[in-house]
Write an enzyme that holds these catalytic residues in place. Sequence first.
Site, PDB file in Angstrom:
ATOM      1  N   ARG A 110       1.570   4.732   3.088  1.00 43.75           N
ATOM      2  CA  ARG A 110       0.290   4.051   2.876  1.00 43.75           C
ATOM      3  C   ARG A 110       0.479   2.798   2.026  1.00 43.75           C
ATOM      4  NH1 ARG A 110      -4.814   7.194   0.323  1.00 43.75           N
ATOM      5  NH2 ARG A 110      -3.487   7.093  -1.538  1.00 43.75           N
TER       6      ARG A 110
ATOM      7  N   LYS B 277      -5.410  -0.052  -0.236  1.00 46.55           N
ATOM      8  CA  LYS B 277      -5.560   0.438  -1.612  1.00 46.55           C
ATOM      9  C   LYS B 277      -5.053  -0.664  -2.552  1.00 46.55           C
ATOM     10  CE  LYS B 277      -4.940   4.765  -4.189  1.00 46.55           C
ATOM     11  NZ  LYS B 277      -6.379   5.068  -4.312  1.00 46.55           N
TER      12      LYS B 277
ATOM     13  N   GLU C 247     -18.119   6.891   0.447  1.00 44.11           N
ATOM     14  CA  GLU C 247     -17.251   7.708  -0.393  1.00 44.11           C
ATOM     15  C   GLU C 247     -17.839   7.717  -1.794  1.00 44.11           C
ATOM     16  OE1 GLU C 247     -13.372   5.928  -0.457  1.00 44.11           O
ATOM     17  OE2 GLU C 247     -14.056   4.089  -1.411  1.00 44.11           O
TER      18      GLU C 247
END
Length: 288
Positions: free
Chosen positions: A50, A149, A182
């Site tokens: 990721r 991220k 979220e």
Amino acid sequence: MKIYLDGKFVDESEAKISVFDHGLLYGDGVFEGIRVYQGNVFRLEEHLERLEYSAKALLLKMPWSRKEIADATMETCRQNELMDGYIRLVVTRGVGDLGLSPWLCPVPSIFIIAGKIALYPAEHYTTGLSIVTVPTRRISSAALPPAVKSLNYLNNILAKMEARQAGALEAIMLNDQGYVAECTGDNIFIVHKGEIITPAASQGALKGITRSTIMAIAEELKIPLKEADMTRYDVWNADECFLTGTAAEVIPVVKLDGREIGNAKPGPVTQRILEAFRRRVLVEGTRL
């Protein structure tokens, strides 16, 4: 504490980056939070994958191989004698000028911290959280893909401050269409009539490593699970609700916006998921 910084281990007091680093100036960089359980670095390969995907999305070319980063991560744990804890792995764009231009930052920087984290008080893992919905909306995936991220977490921080002002430890963030995306630092799941439901990444949810673990556990336990659009109404009327994240792990939610969820205590599906998760983290990963 020893910090891994650009190929060397230094004392935390000496772990410094330049004020001209674009990770500091503009939040231009990527990171991963990783857990280690009894000497088992949980899903290290998935985290590093990721990290690579996030860096690629930002055109941030990392000069290290995945194995080099993995070895550095594990050695940081060993240097700090950390068998149980939290690892923060950060890659910044590197030193540049005062302009935005990332191509003027020729050398990225990497640092790894291995320590402890407690996102929520321990008692809430047995009694459950009371959370709220905040006004700050999740950034549109058309503006900044939620799968990246990045070091720029201001969107989440604003929502976190609004949660605190409302007397809550966590908050739901809606997207521009009013659907649940979220929480400020966690993915959200509900249980309704025996089925687990979670928002899709396209709604603004991070593709969490713990989130994907829960999906695998649900399949293993033969509990139906689907991604679907979710509104606050759905959460209010759920039988159970829980949040997931590397730092949060799996934590139940018993109230949203003053409305009790289910019978206002952690439910049986949440308990099964949590127990399976705690077993899995000890065996799935990379041993130190």
